[in-house]
Design a protein around this motif. Structure first.
Motif, PDB file in Angstrom:
ATOM      1  N   THR A  54       0.828  -1.206   0.000  1.00  0.00           N
ATOM      2  CA  THR A  54       0.000   0.000   0.000  1.00  0.00           C
ATOM      3  C   THR A  54       0.865   1.259   0.000  1.00  0.00           C
ATOM      4  N   MET A  72      -7.650   1.849   5.156  1.00  0.00           N
ATOM      5  CA  MET A  72      -6.510   1.314   4.425  1.00  0.00           C
ATOM      6  C   MET A  72      -5.400   2.364   4.325  1.00  0.00           C
ATOM      7  N   ALA A 114      -4.752   4.664   6.484  1.00  0.00           N
ATOM      8  CA  ALA A 114      -4.135   4.771   7.807  1.00  0.00           C
ATOM      9  C   ALA A 114      -3.086   3.688   8.036  1.00  0.00           C
ATOM     10  N   ARG A 115      -3.166   2.587   7.258  1.00  0.00           N
ATOM     11  CA  ARG A 115      -2.213   1.487   7.406  1.00  0.00           C
ATOM     12  C   ARG A 115      -1.181   1.455   6.269  1.00  0.00           C
ATOM     13  N   GLN A 163       1.889   1.479   3.938  1.00  0.00           N
ATOM     14  CA  GLN A 163       3.303   1.208   4.241  1.00  0.00           C
ATOM     15  C   GLN A 163       4.215   2.331   3.767  1.00  0.00           C
ATOM     16  N   HIS A 191       3.875   6.024  12.415  1.00  0.00           N
ATOM     17  CA  HIS A 191       3.293   4.682  12.352  1.00  0.00           C
ATOM     18  C   HIS A 191       3.517   4.025  10.987  1.00  0.00           C
ATOM     19  N   HIS A 192       3.949   4.797   9.995  1.00  0.00           N
ATOM     20  CA  HIS A 192       4.132   4.281   8.637  1.00  0.00           C
ATOM     21  C   HIS A 192       5.607   3.938   8.415  1.00  0.00           C
TER      22      HIS A 192
END
Length: 340
Positions: free
Chosen positions: A145, A230, A232-233, A235, A297-298
């Protein structure tokens, strides 16, 4: 040295600048001690004899040096080039030094500086896009992602990106903003997806809505909710940086709101967050998507922005970010060095 020379080097060999430095070093030693043997050159330069042999063979074929029974000597063309090469080498070292010092000062993983100032040099803007595209391309194939923000620099990255078979999911990092569709995150994400044979998702929510209106729209749109989750998650997060005053105006803030932000000390804006020169988030817009508040967080974070006029904005945002990679240009980097 002419401004274009280093730019040409960066274009044709962005990943072999170390080779250029080694060959320059050898030329300096040959010029100082000619004729000189390969073994002596290896000792003077600290390079292995195998590496020296490889470099001087290229230099000989280029007509810069010649082989004699006494050793390696400079050709007239090579001697003529030395003053310009010296200036180029000093500038290369200066860029390396600025990259290192900015990286250390801001706690970043990497800093890349392209030649020029994109405020008045179209080539520098293209090089920002090219370098950002190379970094993204290196990650594609190993990630699933990617989230990208809007803006003209991000659009340039999409334009420069080579075609591939990444088969990832490309998402907008934030909702839409402004009247230029080609600079909106949804449009840029779709372009990157087309070039990389990937799928893409869209977030059809405009920036600038009140918190209550945004909540109602978000809760009633299941697809937007899934896409935002998606995002927010993601990569990889790729984003641009803007001046706080200009971005506040683009978002339609009132004169009083813009004045309040300026009085608070807002200098830069990215991903909906307005930051002070000290690296504090002063205000965040209501929107669905990625924020600087949770950027750590990424796994892969890449910021791309340049121009002397954006130096304070870049510094404020990256002091807030304190993670990932910054791609900027010489104009911005020189001013950032003065500020830090």
């Amino acid at each position: 040295m002419e401004q274009d020379t280093l730019g040409i080097f960066q274009k044709i060999a962005p990943d072999v600048m170390g080779t250029i430095k080694e060959r320059y070093l050898l030329l300096r030693h040959i010029s100082d001690a000619e004729p000189v043997g390969r073994r002596t050159l290896a000792g003077l330069s600290g390079l292995s004899e195998r590496v020296v042999r490889s470099h001087v063979d290229v230099l000989r074929r280029s007509g810069i040096v010649r082989f004699t029974t006494m050793g390696i000597a400079m050709e007239p063309e090579g001697k003529k080039m030395m003053p310009s090469l010296l200036e180029c080498f000093l500038r290369l070292n200066n860029l390396d030094d600025m990259q290192r010092r900015i990286r250390q000062a801001l706690g970043l993983k990497n800093v890349y500086i392209v030649p020029g100032d994109s405020d008045n040099d179209k080539t520098a803007k293209e090089e920002l896009g090219r370098r950002g595209a190379l970094l993204l391309n290196d990650l594609l194939g190993s990630v699933e992602t990617v989230a990208i923000s809007g803006g003209s620099t991000m659009a340039e990255i999409a334009r420069m990106l080579p075609e591939s078979m990444a088969e990832a999911t490309i998402l907008p990092a934030r909702g839409s903003m402004g009247n230029h569709v080609e600079f909106q995150a949804n449009y840029i994400a779709a372009n990157i997806a087309a070039k990389t044979h990937s799928s893409y998702r869209m977030i059809h929510l405009p920036e600038g809505l009140s918190a209550s209106a945004l909540h109602i729209m978000f809760e009633s749109d299941r697809q937007a909710k899934e896409n935002a989750a998606m995002t927010a998650r993601a990569q990889v997060v790729l984003f641009g940086i803007g001046r706080a005053d200009r971005m506040a105006k683009k978002r339609g803030m009132t004169g009083l709101q813009r004045e309040a932000l300026e009085n608070l000390g807002a200098r830069g804006e990215s991903l909906g967050c307005y930051c002070s020169l000290e690296g504090k988030i002063l205000y965040g817009t209501n929107n669905i998507g990625i924020s600087l508040r949770d950027i750590k967080h990424h796994p892969h974070v890449i910021a791309v922005a340049g121009g002397t006029g954006k130096a304070e904005a870049i510094l404020s945002v990256m002091r807030t970010c304190r993670t990932g990679t910054l791609v900027t240009d010489e104009g911005a980097a020189e001013k950032i060095m003065k500020l830090i």
